[in-house]
Design a protein around this motif. Structure first.
Motif, PDB file in Angstrom:
ATOM      1  N   LEU A 403       0.838  -1.040  -0.059  1.00  0.00           N
ATOM      2  CA  LEU A 403       0.032   0.075   0.121  1.00  0.00           C
ATOM      3  C   LEU A 403       0.862   1.346   0.004  1.00  0.00           C
ATOM      4  CD1 LEU A 403      -2.726  -0.855   2.673  1.00  0.00           C
ATOM      5  CD2 LEU A 403      -3.021  -0.969   0.076  1.00  0.00           C
ATOM      6  N   ALA A 404       1.915   0.954   0.664  1.00  0.00           N
ATOM      7  CA  ALA A 404       2.836   2.199   0.658  1.00  0.00           C
ATOM      8  C   ALA A 404       3.700   2.559  -0.397  1.00  0.00           C
ATOM      9  CB  ALA A 404       3.730   2.157   2.222  1.00  0.00           C
ATOM     10  N   ASP A 405       3.686   1.589  -1.364  1.00  0.00           N
ATOM     11  CA  ASP A 405       4.722   1.532  -2.688  1.00  0.00           C
ATOM     12  C   ASP A 405       4.729   3.096  -3.267  1.00  0.00           C
ATOM     13  OD1 ASP A 405       6.507   0.780  -4.487  1.00  0.00           O
ATOM     14  OD2 ASP A 405       4.814   0.024  -5.640  1.00  0.00           O
ATOM     15  N   GLY A 406       5.856   3.689  -3.316  1.00  0.00           N
ATOM     16  CA  GLY A 406       5.998   4.853  -3.621  1.00  0.00           C
ATOM     17  C   GLY A 406       5.983   5.936  -2.815  1.00  0.00           C
ATOM     18  N   GLY A 407       5.578   5.540  -1.710  1.00  0.00           N
ATOM     19  CA  GLY A 407       5.394   6.519  -0.675  1.00  0.00           C
ATOM     20  C   GLY A 407       6.116   6.191   0.528  1.00  0.00           C
TER      21      GLY A 407
END
Length: 630
Positions: A403-407
């Protein structure tokens, strides 16, 4: 006319007729008269096959002259197959075959053929040939009745043409359906399986015949979606209307994918439903994106709900400014940050500030409290799991790292992770990839990690509770947050901020703060730090009845008293006593905090609370560890 043989037949009253030769002409006349009254094309022939008579209706149809012998029944020497030229050329063979068979066997027969009329056109007739015999079985006449079946033949031809056209159209439709990018099925009025296109068969892993033989309705629908699918169809069948719904269909390998199913009825000329056409469009990628967005939104709402302090960092103290300066330096980078500090100092707030000031601010910020999730579920929560990975894993689930991919992912209370989870986290830090629980496929992610703890991780490493390599991977950029008692100058600003915040929510106009209250708040040691201050202010605003804000002293867990000469505050004396008790427990447990024989168990408090107190009281646990004897 040739003299026929003696004719015998039964009267209606049961007596016999014995027709002599002299009486035969009158019988032939009576037979002709009878055939002329029959509303059909009739005729008769002698046993030799000579066509002797056609009735008036038939003669008019054929266009025979008024004096033609066939009208009067005058016998000629022309056999019946001489009149074959009246029959359509395409029907000659069948007509002659039936006539020859009747002559050979002396039995009845019939044939359908086209006969030319007086205008030179042809019409279809069904000709029935019956033998008329004497009582001794001798063949006297052949009686023929031709029924006009032109309209019937035309209807059959039209039906046959329509059926052929329908088959051609159906075949063409099947070819078109095979090229459609969706799964397409054709069903009967009651959902009988008729046809399904090639793409659907390939997806289901079946042949067309096997698909048709699958009797169970909804055999390929996910069990959780079956009731909804049946309900939609039952309502559509009652109303006769089209419908659509989202459902999961089983693949040939047993897995499921999401589809948007649209079902449309096809009616006949009378308005009756004859077919149902169902198209299923693959929406698996869209559903995954929606699920990811939903979970990101859930995570964001959780973060907002868990923001238990304030929207902005408040304060001007040197201790806080040092922290803010370090945040501004590390935020634009992708460096891993380890935030330490007591409970309630605002570690989550600082993590969010780092994310907002980073290049990842437009992507997800996902927070995980490692201490709040059951230890046997934390790995699944972080990295997700495959369907069937454990009891209750009914379907694949994405973890917080996906879910946190890129963040940014914020791992609060990271010191509480179990050893196997520490290994998985180390792999993510080193290789930027992981595997779901129960999975074998590596998943790559681009995530910045910000971790936080109120434990002394160095001491945890020394005691073997925390991996040393993981500690150094997390501790790339350390940020230690000062406790509120180290930034007392910020307390008036925080009090003003909280009063304004909760006063507006409660609809109260609080204009000033009681001086004694402000002194009390500044002198109190705040073991719960800013979170405790926030709770005290909110509670006081709720009960405040005047424009002047005041706090009930009894609400503070440890009352503080002002200095009297050179004496210590009561809170300081209590802290000194508390430190003494904790050190004695550490000494007895040889520096071990956790476990049945650890200091936390001896003192009757949870480990995380004791770790927080050890850190706040500046106690060095290493001093109490017993060195192994040589």
């Amino acid at each position: 006319m040739a003299t026929p043989r003696k004719y015998e037949a039964d009267r209606s009253d049961g007596s016999d007729i014995d027709t002599a030769s002299a009486q035969e002409p009158s019988f032939a006349a009576q037979l002709r008269k009878t055939l002329n009254t029959i509303p059909a094309y009739t005729w008769y022939a002698v046993p030799s096959g000579t066509l002797t008579f056609v009735n008036e209706q038939y003669a008019d149809y054929l266009g025979l002259a008024k004096n033609d012998p066939l009208r009067s029944g005058v016998e000629t020497d022309v056999p019946w197959d001489t009149h074959i030229e009246l029959v359509h050329p395409d029907d000659h063979e069948e007509t002659l075959r039936v006539g020859a068979a009747c002559n050979r066997t002396g039995t009845a027969g019939q044939a359908a053929f086209r006969i030319r009329n007086s205008e030179g056109t042809y019409r279809w007739f069904l000709s029935r040939l019956e033998p008329l015999r004497a009582s001794d079985g001798t063949l006297l006449y052949w009686i023929g009745i031709n029924l006009d079946i032109e309209e019937l033949k035309r209807a059959e031809e039209q039906r046959r043409t329509a059926e052929e056209k329908m088959r051609e159209q159906e075949m063409e439709l099947r070819h078109i359906l095979d090229f459609a990018p969706q799964l397409v099925g054709v069903y009967g009025a009651n959902r009988e399986r008729l046809h399904v296109n090639r793409i659907a068969l390939d997806y289901l892993g079946l042949s067309l015949e096997k698909w048709r033989q699958t009797a169970e309705h909804g055999a390929f629908v996910h069990p959780d979606d079956l009731a909804s699918e049946r309900d939609h169809f039952d309502r559509a069948r009652s109303s006769g209307s089209a419908y659509e719904l989202e459902l999961r269909l089983r693949n040939g390998d047993g897995t499921y994918r999401w589809f948007l199913a649209r079902s449309n009825p096809v009616r006949d000329d009378k308005g009756q439903i004859r077919r149902w056409y169902v198209t299923c469009t693959d929406i698996e990628d869209r559903k995954r994106a929606e699920e990811k967005l939903h979970q990101e939104n859930v995570a964001l709402r959780e973060e907002i709900d868990r923001t238990s302090m304030f929207e902005e960092i408040i304060g001007t103290s040197p201790a806080l400014q040092t922290v803010l300066s370090r945040i501004s330096k590390v935020a634009p980078t992708d460096s891993t940050v380890l935030i330490t500090g007591e409970t309630g100092t605002g570690k989550e707030l600082v993590a969010r500030a780092i994310h907002r000031r980073s290049n990842r601010a437009s992507r997800a910020f996902v927070s995980v409290n490692c201490a709040a999730i059951p230890r046997d579920l934390i790995t699944s929560e972080l990295f997700g799991h495959e369907k069937g990975a454990f009891t209750g894993a009914m379907q694949r689930r994405q973890g917080r790292f996906e879910l946190a991919d890129g963040g940014t992912i914020f791992l609060d209370e990271v010191g509480e992770l179990l050893p196997d989870t520490q290994v998985a986290l180390l792999r993510v830090l080193q290789e930027r990839e992981f595997e779901r629980v129960g999975g074998t496929q590596s998943i790559s992610v681009d995530v910045r990690i910000v971790a936080a703890t109120n434990r002394d991780l160095k001491a945890a490493v020394a005691s073997g509770e925390f991996r040393e390599d993981l500690y150094y991977r997390l501790n790339v950029f350390p940020l230690e947050l000062p406790p509120l008692r180290a930034r007392r100058g910020d307390i008036p600003l925080l009090v003003e901020y909280f009063i304004d915040r909760y006063g507006r929510k409660a609809g109260k106009n609080i204009r000033s703060v009681d001086k004694k209250t402000l002194q009390l708040l500044q002198s109190y040691p705040w073991p719960g730090n800013i979170r405790e201050l926030q709770n005290v202010i909110e509670r006081s605003v709720v009960v405040c009845e005047t424009p002047i804000f005041a706090v009930d002293e009894s609400w503070l867990s440890q009352q503080s008293h002002q200095r009297s000469g050179g004496k210590l505050y009561l809170s300081q004396k209590l802290a000194a006593k508390e430190k003494e008790v904790i050190e004695e427990a550490l000494r007895e447990s040889q520096g071990r905090v956790a476990g049945p024989s650890g200091a936390a168990a001896k003192l009757g408090i949870v480990r995380s609370t004791l770790e927080s107190k050890i850190q706040s009281l500046k106690i060095n646990k290493k001093l109490f560890k017993t060195k192994p004897q040589k």
